[in-house]
Design a protein around this motif. Structure first.
Motif, mmCIF file in Angstrom:
data_model
loop_
_atom_site.group_PDB
_atom_site.id
_atom_site.type_symbol
_atom_site.label_atom_id
_atom_site.label_comp_id
_atom_site.label_asym_id
_atom_site.label_seq_id
_atom_site.Cartn_x
_atom_site.Cartn_y
_atom_site.Cartn_z
ATOM 1 N N ARG A 249 22.272 47.917 42.471
ATOM 2 C CA ARG A 249 22.476 49.004 41.511
ATOM 3 C C ARG A 249 21.556 50.185 41.734
ATOM 4 N NH1 ARG A 249 22.530 44.347 37.550
ATOM 5 N NH2 ARG A 249 24.724 43.942 37.116
ATOM 6 N N ARG A 250 20.888 50.245 42.884
ATOM 7 C CA ARG A 250 19.928 51.320 43.074
ATOM 8 C C ARG A 250 20.501 52.495 43.871
ATOM 9 N NH1 ARG A 250 13.957 49.962 45.252
ATOM 10 N NH2 ARG A 250 15.087 49.697 47.205
ATOM 11 N N GLY A 251 21.635 52.299 44.496
ATOM 12 C CA GLY A 251 22.220 53.365 45.302
ATOM 13 C C GLY A 251 23.080 54.310 44.475
ATOM 14 N N ARG A 252 23.750 55.209 45.176
ATOM 15 C CA ARG A 252 24.632 56.161 44.490
ATOM 16 C C ARG A 252 25.849 55.449 43.909
ATOM 17 N NH1 ARG A 252 27.147 59.143 47.636
ATOM 18 N NH2 ARG A 252 26.503 58.277 49.623
ATOM 19 N N ILE A 253 26.287 54.384 44.580
ATOM 20 C CA ILE A 253 27.452 53.626 44.124
ATOM 21 C C ILE A 253 27.036 52.174 43.938
ATOM 22 C CG2 ILE A 253 29.784 52.868 44.701
ATOM 23 C CD1 ILE A 253 30.080 55.372 46.413
ATOM 24 N N ASP A 254 27.265 51.654 42.739
ATOM 25 C CA ASP A 254 26.934 50.254 42.482
ATOM 26 C C ASP A 254 27.826 49.339 43.295
ATOM 27 O OD1 ASP A 254 25.090 51.127 40.662
ATOM 28 O OD2 ASP A 254 26.269 50.627 38.888
ATOM 29 N N GLN A 255 27.282 48.187 43.662
ATOM 30 C CA GLN A 255 28.077 47.139 44.309
ATOM 31 C C GLN A 255 27.835 45.832 43.584
ATOM 32 O OE1 GLN A 255 26.840 47.384 48.474
ATOM 33 N NE2 GLN A 255 28.706 48.483 48.959
ATOM 34 N N PRO A 256 28.902 45.036 43.382
ATOM 35 C CA PRO A 256 30.273 45.296 43.801
ATOM 36 C C PRO A 256 30.998 46.245 42.855
ATOM 37 C CG PRO A 256 30.169 43.213 42.632
ATOM 38 C CD PRO A 256 28.747 43.713 42.734
ATOM 39 N N GLN A 257 31.966 46.962 43.392
ATOM 40 C CA GLN A 257 32.851 47.792 42.592
ATOM 41 C C GLN A 257 33.915 46.898 41.945
ATOM 42 O OE1 GLN A 257 33.108 51.701 42.387
ATOM 43 N NE2 GLN A 257 31.017 50.873 42.339
ATOM 44 N N PRO A 258 34.589 47.383 40.891
ATOM 45 C CA PRO A 258 35.660 46.575 40.285
ATOM 46 C C PRO A 258 36.690 46.099 41.298
ATOM 47 C CG PRO A 258 35.127 48.423 38.870
ATOM 48 C CD PRO A 258 34.323 48.618 40.126
ATOM 49 N N THR A 262 37.770 42.174 42.115
ATOM 50 C CA THR A 262 39.165 41.731 42.135
ATOM 51 C C THR A 262 39.493 41.040 43.457
ATOM 52 O OG1 THR A 262 39.830 43.525 40.647
ATOM 53 C CG2 THR A 262 41.556 42.503 41.991
ATOM 54 N N ARG A 263 39.029 41.626 44.550
ATOM 55 C CA ARG A 263 39.294 41.037 45.876
ATOM 56 C C ARG A 263 38.643 39.660 46.014
ATOM 57 N NH1 ARG A 263 36.508 44.295 48.646
ATOM 58 N NH2 ARG A 263 34.759 42.879 48.947
ATOM 59 N N ILE A 264 37.380 39.542 45.624
ATOM 60 C CA ILE A 264 36.675 38.262 45.752
ATOM 61 C C ILE A 264 37.345 37.191 44.899
ATOM 62 C CG2 ILE A 264 34.501 37.081 45.281
ATOM 63 C CD1 ILE A 264 33.099 39.774 45.970
ATOM 64 N N LEU A 265 37.743 37.559 43.667
ATOM 65 C CA LEU A 265 38.370 36.584 42.778
ATOM 66 C C LEU A 265 39.778 36.219 43.218
ATOM 67 C CD1 LEU A 265 37.124 37.825 39.286
ATOM 68 C CD2 LEU A 265 36.259 35.930 40.672
ATOM 69 N N SER A 266 40.375 37.041 44.082
ATOM 70 C CA SER A 266 41.670 36.666 44.646
ATOM 71 C C SER A 266 41.511 35.615 45.747
ATOM 72 C CB SER A 266 42.380 37.906 45.210
ATOM 73 O OG SER A 266 41.778 38.340 46.424
ATOM 74 N N LEU A 267 40.281 35.467 46.254
ATOM 75 C CA LEU A 267 40.015 34.519 47.343
ATOM 76 C C LEU A 267 39.381 33.227 46.857
ATOM 77 C CD1 LEU A 267 38.615 37.154 49.847
ATOM 78 C CD2 LEU A 267 40.783 35.929 50.081
ATOM 79 N N THR A 268 38.754 33.275 45.685
ATOM 80 C CA THR A 268 38.149 32.064 45.131
ATOM 81 C C THR A 268 37.983 32.221 43.624
ATOM 82 O OG1 THR A 268 36.190 30.622 45.151
ATOM 83 C CG2 THR A 268 35.814 32.950 45.612
ATOM 84 N N ASP A 269 38.146 31.127 42.899
ATOM 85 C CA ASP A 269 37.860 31.150 41.467
ATOM 86 C C ASP A 269 36.514 30.484 41.187
ATOM 87 O OD1 ASP A 269 38.353 28.438 41.759
ATOM 88 O OD2 ASP A 269 40.207 28.442 40.598
ATOM 89 N N ARG A 270 35.724 30.316 42.252
ATOM 90 C CA ARG A 270 34.380 29.732 42.103
ATOM 91 C C ARG A 270 33.332 30.726 42.610
ATOM 92 N NH1 ARG A 270 33.907 23.945 44.620
ATOM 93 N NH2 ARG A 270 34.933 24.894 46.438
#
Length: 332
Positions: A249-258, A262-270
């Motif tokens: 959260r220290r850069g110009r853009i926070d990571q992860p973005q929404p 969404t992408r990570i949760l499409s690959l695993t629910d854990r």
């Protein structure tokens, strides 16, 4: 094995070292290896003190950053006044000093360089405990060549450019790790990027074929899009793996973005993160913000409480048990 380090911004303690001590680990004897994956403060802060506390440990650095050009940068940094000094270079310098003193004292080889395919640790099976093997997956040979070229092109003239150390992107030389304990496989992604051809995750997928996929993945680069390479998920990980990560959260853009979530949760629910939501400002921050009035309209709290995700399993079963300690929790 300890991978990377961070400093608690509230009390200045080294979180990983405090954790091991709380478990009753004898850091002088029981830590075999410390890996500094790359020179960004959120992975590297306090790691020299960690190394100092682990007297029997070997320190692993990226092979792309242990060469004459990088040593020249360390020399330049030593002459820069402390407030202007890059802290990661200071950490490196202390690490090399500690390693040199240990080599002279007891003949140890306290430093090891990580490069693709290099075995870093191999502990044979002993009694009921299975074999342990740690393999570096990066940096690739091409990534090392690119780092050398960049360093050579930016080598500073100390007197002419005092106070300025040229910056590289250490993610390009980040050390990803493959861990084997019995039948359990773990992939630790550091901050490795997809990279150009011959580098990053592209190089790993092209050159490394595991005997079995990993069931746990430390998600690379805070889940950001620049580190996502679908072939790596397909080739190196089981379906629906445990995925753990830390936000940035220290850069110009926070990571992860929404979209990353969404992408990570499409690959695993854990999937788990060390901090759910956004940091709650401390009382001191709120007090100072109120004094600033409208000047503080863009202020935000980037230093939150350190959360923790703990994943444990037995080598013979391989079923992960996940605990999270606030503000950590499931990624959502």
């Amino acid at each position: 094995m300890v991978v990377d380090s961070c400093v608690d911004q509230e009390d200045g303690t080294i979180s990983g070292l405090e954790y091991l001590r709380a478990l009753g680990v004898d850091t002088n004897r029981d830590v075999h290896m410390i890996v500094g994956t790359h020179a960004h403060d959120d992975h590297f802060a306090g790691i020299a003190s960690f190394f100092e506390a682990c007297q029997s440990a070997t320190f692993v650095v990226s092979d792309a950053l242990t060469n004459e050009e990088f040593m020249a940068l360390l020399g330049a940094d030593a002459e820069i006044p402390k407030p202007a000094r890059y802290s990661s270079y200071s950490e490196y310098r202390r690490i090399f000093e500690i390693a040199e003193s240990r080599k002279e004292k007891n003949g140890l080889r306290p430093l090891k360089r990580a490069t693709e395919g290099r075995n870093l640790l191999n502990l044979p099976a002993s009694g009921d405990f299975p074999r342990v093997a740690i393999t570096a997956l990066s940096p690739s040979e091409h990534a090392k060549t690119r780092a050398l070229r960049a360093l050579a092109a930016q080598s500073p003239e100390i007197n002419a450019r005092r106070g300025k150390v040229p910056a590289l992107n250490p993610n390009d030389a980040s050390v990803a790790l493959w861990v084997e304990v019995g039948d359990v496989r773990i992939l630790l992604g550091a901050d490795l990027l997809v990279g150009p051809l011959g580098c990053g995750w592209q190089a790993i997928v092209a050159s490394f074929t595991p005997d079995a996929p990993a069931s746990l993945y430390k998600v690379a680069h805070h889940g950001g899009e620049s580190s996502h390479h679908q072939p790596a998920w397909d080739k190196l990980l089981i379906d629906n793996p445990v995925a753990v990560m830390a936000p940035y959260r220290r850069g110009r853009i926070d990571q992860p973005q929404p979209s990353d979530i969404t992408r990570i949760l499409s690959l695993t629910d854990r999937a788990y993160t060390t901090a759910v939501g956004t940091p709650t400002p401390s009382r001191a921050v709120r007090r100072e913000t109120s004094k600033l009035g409208t000047l503080a309209r863009n202020a935000r709290s980037v230093w939150g409480k350190v959360g923790q995700v703990r994943a444990r399993c037995t080598p013979e079963k391989g079923n992960w048990e996940i605990e999270s300690f606030p503000p950590a929790g499931r990624l959502r």
